[in-house]
Design a protein around this motif. Structure first.
Motif, short mmCIF file in Angstrom:
data_model
loop_
_atom_site.label_atom_id
_atom_site.label_comp_id
_atom_site.label_asym_id
_atom_site.label_seq_id
_atom_site.Cartn_x
_atom_site.Cartn_y
_atom_site.Cartn_z
N TYR A 79 13.78 -11.95 16.76
CA TYR A 79 15.06 -12.98 16.59
C TYR A 79 15.13 -13.79 17.83
CZ TYR A 79 20.00 -14.30 15.97
OH TYR A 79 21.23 -14.76 16.06
N TYR A 80 15.54 -13.34 19.02
CA TYR A 80 15.83 -13.70 20.22
C TYR A 80 15.17 -13.35 21.23
CZ TYR A 80 20.34 -16.32 18.91
OH TYR A 80 21.05 -17.12 18.18
N ASP B 224 21.48 -18.41 27.48
CA ASP B 224 22.91 -18.36 27.36
C ASP B 224 23.37 -19.47 28.41
OD1 ASP B 224 25.62 -17.96 26.40
OD2 ASP B 224 24.93 -15.97 25.91
N ARG C 82 33.75 -16.57 21.00
CA ARG C 82 33.23 -18.09 21.50
C ARG C 82 32.95 -18.86 20.41
NH1 ARG C 82 27.68 -17.58 24.28
NH2 ARG C 82 28.62 -16.93 26.20
N TYR C 83 32.60 -18.28 19.10
CA TYR C 83 32.01 -19.14 18.13
C TYR C 83 33.24 -18.78 17.05
CZ TYR C 83 27.51 -19.13 20.60
OH TYR C 83 26.54 -19.08 21.51
N ARG D 264 27.30 -6.69 12.45
CA ARG D 264 25.91 -6.81 13.25
C ARG D 264 26.01 -5.86 14.42
NH1 ARG D 264 23.70 -11.88 16.46
NH2 ARG D 264 24.60 -13.10 14.90
N VAL E 189 35.42 -10.78 22.28
CA VAL E 189 34.76 -11.93 22.93
C VAL E 189 34.88 -12.96 21.75
CG1 VAL E 189 33.16 -13.33 24.27
CG2 VAL E 189 33.85 -10.85 24.66
N LYS F 231 24.62 -20.18 23.44
CA LYS F 231 23.20 -20.23 23.60
C LYS F 231 22.67 -21.38 22.92
CE LYS F 231 23.25 -15.21 22.62
NZ LYS F 231 24.83 -14.93 22.41
N ILE G 189 30.30 -8.57 15.54
CA ILE G 189 29.06 -8.07 16.23
C ILE G 189 29.50 -7.05 17.16
CG2 ILE G 189 27.15 -9.03 17.76
CD1 ILE G 189 27.74 -11.92 16.57
N LEU H 283 32.58 -11.01 19.17
CA LEU H 283 31.83 -9.75 19.63
C LEU H 283 33.04 -8.65 19.71
CD1 LEU H 283 29.74 -10.52 22.77
CD2 LEU H 283 29.17 -10.58 20.32
N ARG I 287 32.22 -15.98 14.20
CA ARG I 287 31.94 -14.58 14.40
C ARG I 287 32.33 -14.20 15.95
NH1 ARG I 287 28.32 -18.48 15.09
NH2 ARG I 287 26.56 -18.43 16.75
C1 LIG Z 1 25.27 -14.19 21.67
C2 LIG Z 1 26.77 -14.37 21.15
C3 LIG Z 1 26.95 -13.96 19.75
C4 LIG Z 1 26.01 -14.15 18.77
O1 LIG Z 1 25.20 -15.33 18.54
P1 LIG Z 1 23.99 -15.48 17.58
O2 LIG Z 1 23.61 -17.05 18.04
O3 LIG Z 1 24.96 -15.68 16.28
O4 LIG Z 1 23.48 -14.44 17.55
C5 LIG Z 1 28.38 -14.13 19.45
N1 LIG Z 1 29.19 -14.27 20.40
C6 LIG Z 1 29.13 -14.34 21.67
C7 LIG Z 1 30.32 -14.37 22.66
C8 LIG Z 1 27.83 -14.33 22.24
O5 LIG Z 1 27.37 -14.27 23.33
#
Ligand SMILES: *Cc1c(COP(=O)(O)O)cnc(C)c1O
Length: 339
Positions: A263-264, A306, A88-89, A174, A86, A313, A143, A94, A92
Motif C-alpha cells: 500500500y504505502y 506526510d 485530519r481527513y 482499519r 486524530v 500525505k 483507523i 485515527l 476518517r
Molecule cells: C495517514 C493518516 C490517515 C490515513 O490516510 P490514508 O491515506 O487513508 O491511508 C488518516 N489520518 C491521519 C491523521 C493520518 O496521518
C-alpha cells in the motif's frame, strides 16, 4: 525461546547488542526514548548493524536533533480534538487506544511519546473517544493506530470493535500494526477472534526488510488471512536497510507472495534523531522508477510523504503523465510516447 523483551541498556549489553563505549550515551538516550526489542527480533539480529539491528537497537547518533527535525513532524497534535483521536481527513479518523509499542523502531515519528508509563488511554478516555466517533456522522472509517493496537488485550480490542460495529455511519475499520512481523507470538487465536467484526476490517502490516519474513511471522499473517481479513502493507524507506533496488524488490515481492498488497512506501518523517535513516526523495524516486515494469503491478506501492506541518500525505510519484504535454506519456523506460 526466551520470551523476554529487552528494554534496558544493561540487557542490550548482556546480549552483545551494544558496545561498552556507548553505554553512557545510551543511558542518556534511554531517558528520552524507550527501547523494546522482542525475543523474536533479538533472535533475528545477526549483527547489531544488520538491517534488523539498525531498526531496533538504540544508537548514540539519536541524541543529535537536526534543525529540520521536529517532535511532531506531521503536526498530529494540533488535529487531536480529544485524547486518542486524530482527525485530519473528513471521512476518517485515527483512534489511538495506547501509546506504548511492543517494538520501538528507532525511526518512529512518535518518539516523544515513548515510555510504558504513559501507556494506555484510560477507560474513560477510550469511552470518550468512541463517543466522539459516534457523534461525528461524517466519519466512515476508524483507523486504529499506535502505539501498536495489536498489543491491546483481546477483551479491550473486542470492546472497541463491538462498539464500532454498532455505529451505523462507520463502514470500515482499519488497523495499522507491526506486531505480526516484530512480535508474532502476540497474535494468539484468542486475539484474532477479538477482531471479528460486522464491518469491513482491514489490517495494514508494517515490515521494512525481507529478513523480517520469518516462519513465525508467516503463521501470524496466515491466521489473519484465514479469518478473512484483507491485508495491506506499509514500509518506510530507510538508509542502509532497504534503500536499494534489490532489497526493495525482494521486500515488495515477499508481501505479494504472502498475499499482502503493498500500500504505502513512506518517506521517513523527520522525527528527532532519525537522520541516520534519511534517504533523499530524489533517491526514493530513482528506486521506484527502477522498479516500474520490473516487478508485478500487484507489488507496486504508493510512495508517500506526510508533509511536515500537518498538510497531509501526498504521493511522490514517479509521474508518467504531464498535463503540460497532454498528448504524450513516458513509457517505463522514460521514452516519450504519443497517445
Ligand atoms: C495517514 C493518516 C490517515 C490515513 O490516510 P490514508 O491515506 O487513508 O491511508 C488518516 N489520518 C491521519 C491523521 C493520518 O496521518
Amino acid at each position: 525461546m526466551n520470551n523476554k523483551t529487552l528494554h534496558t541498556v544493561h540487557e542490550l549489553l548482556q546480549k552483545n547488542l551494544i558496545d561498552h563505549k556507548d553505554i553512557s550515551s545510551l543511558k542518556k538516550l534511554s531517558q528520552t526514548y524507550a527501547t523494546a526489542i522482542s525475543a523474536e527480533m533479538v533472535e533475528l539480529i545477526q549483527t547489531p548493524t544488520d538491517e534488523i539491528g539498525l531498526q531496533y537497537i538504540p544508537h548514540p547518533d539519536e541524541l543529535v536533533t537536526r534543525p529540520d527535525e521536529s517532535n511532531d513532524p506531521i503536526a498530529d497534535e494540533a488535529l487531536s480534538p480529544i485524547p486518542g483521536i486524530v482527525h485530519r481527513y473528513e471521512d476518517r479518523v485515527l483512534l489511538k487506544p495506547l501509546l506504548i509499542c511492543p517494538v520501538y523502531c528507532r525511526f518512529c515519528f512518535r518518539r516523544e511519546q515513548v515510555g510504558p508509563e504513559n501507556g494506555l488511554l484510560s477507560d474513560q478516555e477510550l469511552e470518550s473517544a468512541l463517543q466522539w466517533i459516534k457523534e461525528h456522522p461524517q466519519i466512515r472509517e476508524v483507523i486504529l493506530s499506535g502505539g501498536d493496537p495489536l498489543i491491546l488485550s483481546p477483551r479491550r480490542m473486542n470492546h472497541i470493535i463491538q462498539t464500532l460495529d454498532q455505529i451505523p455511519h462507520i463502514t470500515t475499520i482499519r488497523i495499522h500494526t507491526r506486531v505480526p512481523f516484530s512480535a508474532p507470538s502476540k497474535l494468539t487465536s484468542k486475539f484474532i477472534k477479538s477482531l471479528e467484526s460486522d464491518k469491513a476490517l482491514w489490517v495494514v502490516v508494517h515490515a521494512n526488510h525481507p529478513k523480517e519474513f520469518t516462519p513465525q511471522a508467516y503463521q501470524a499473517i496466515k491466521s489473519l488471512i484465514k479469518s478473512g481479513i484483507p491485508l495491506l502493507s506499509q514500509s518506510v524507506l530507510l538508509k542502509n536497510i532497504n534503500d536499494n533496488v534489490t532489497t526493495l524488490e525482494a521486500l515488495l515481492r515477499a508481501f505479494v507472495e504472502w498475499r499482502i498488497k503493498p500500500y504505502y512506501l513512506h518517506q521517513l518523517d523527520k522525527a528527532p534523531g532519525t537522520s541516520r535513516f534519511y534517504v533523499p526523495i530524489e533517491q526514493g524516486h530513482r528506486l521506484l522508477n527502477a522498479l516500474r515494469g520490473r516487478v508485478t503491478g500487484l507489488a507496486w506501492p504508493i510512495y508517500v510523504l506526510d508533509i511536515p506541518g500537518g498538510h497531509g500525505k501526498v504521493p511522490l510519484g514517479p509521474e508518467y503523465f504531464n498535463p503540460q504535454t497532454p498528448h504524450s506519456v513516458l513509457d517505463p523506460n522514460h521514452k516519450i510516447r504519443q497517445i
